[in-house]
Enzyme design. Structure first.
Site, PDB file in Angstrom:
ATOM      1  CD  GLU A 137      -1.925  12.000   6.134  1.00 17.59           C
ATOM      2  OE1 GLU A 137      -1.022  11.933   6.867  1.00 17.59           O
ATOM      3  OE2 GLU A 137      -2.689  10.747   6.265  1.00 17.59           O
ATOM      4  CD  GLU A 167       0.346   6.365   7.156  1.00 14.76           C
ATOM      5  OE1 GLU A 167      -0.670   6.400   6.372  1.00 14.76           O
ATOM      6  OE2 GLU A 167       1.398   6.774   7.733  1.00 14.76           O
TER       7      GLU A 167
END
Ligand SMILES: O=C(O)C(=O)CO
Length: 253
Positions: free
Chosen positions: A137, A234
């Site tokens: 990521e 998140e």
């Protein structure tokens, strides 16, 4: 609608970790993720997830001091042995928790030797955990200065170069917006290799309610594109977690 997971490192922090599972289920989430679960026994976390009827979606490879500190070191030359032993720890947790994905964190290094190290470590990890799904990521450089992976095109290039069927892209709309200024364009450009999604409001990383990214339109687009993965919340709630869940479709399973 996609399936929604709660990131328990950031949501429901009003509660002790083991109580966050039931709160997430009560709120309508059907999955959870924890960035660094290593300071609690995996069996306790697993019991809490099962008791709440939640899937465990993702965990990250440990940073150097397990549950805090810098974000991994898979791209740091000279730390291969430590990477391998920590990856095995992540794998043991992932197996105990039946986690869907392991996010392999790159750490802080630059240049061709960091690139080569990351590729070699990813190849090793993908082969060692051939039954597991691994992700990488890009993180934005304002929050994580010096983090090796801060570019989505580079991530796509690395995934192609590693060439492992169990390695894919983790797309976080917050990081994508801060890196490129157009998170939705990043989704369209890379959706063929995206296997996990995280969302937040931008630029503050609060609730994905309103503002720069049209989330209802993005969720509809995920459905139309045939995305079968999870969408994980998140973000740092602006107040109490439960009071900021107006964006979450009540039944996400
Ligand atoms: O560390 C971060 O900011 C992340 O987004 C990890 O997923």
């Amino acid at each position: 609608m996609p399936r929604f997971a709660a990131n328990l490192t950031m949501l429901f922090t009003e509660l002790p970790m083991l109580d966050r599972f039931a709160a997430a289920a009560e709120a309508g989430f059907t999955g959870v993720e924890i960035l660094f679960p290593y300071d609690l026994p995996a069996r306790d976390l697993s019991r809490a997830a099962i008791a709440a009827g939640l899937d465990f979606v993702l965990l990250n490879t440990p940073p150097p001091n397990w549950a805090g500190g810098p974000r991994g070191f898979a791209a740091e030359p000279g730390r291969e042995e430590r990477f391998r032993s920590d990856f095995d720890r992540a794998l043991r947790f992932a197996e105990a928790l039946r986690a869907r994905h392991i996010h392999v964190m790159a750490g802080y290094a630059q240049g061709p030797s960091a690139r080569d190290t990351f590729i070699a470590n990813l190849r090793w990890a993908a082969e060692r955990a051939s039954h597991a799904s691994l992700t990488i990521e890009p993180l934005n450089p304002a929050d994580q200065p010096g983090y090796f992976l801060a570019d989505f095109d580079l991530a796509a290039e690395l995934i192609a170069e590693v060439g492992a069927p169990n390695l894919g892209l983790q797309y976080d709309s917050y990081h994508a917006h801060l890196i490129t200024g157009d998170a939705v364009a990043v989704w369209h450009r890379h959706k063929g290799i995206i296997r996990h999604i995280q969302i937040a409001g931008v630029p503050e990383r609060h609730e994905p309610l309103e503002g720069t990214i049209d989330y209802p339109a993005l969720f509809a687009d995920l459905d139309q594109s045939g995305y079968r993965g999870w969408v994980s919340a998140e973000y740092n709630p602006a107040g109490l977690t439960a009071q900021g869940l107006g964006w979450l479709p009540r039944r996400s399973g």
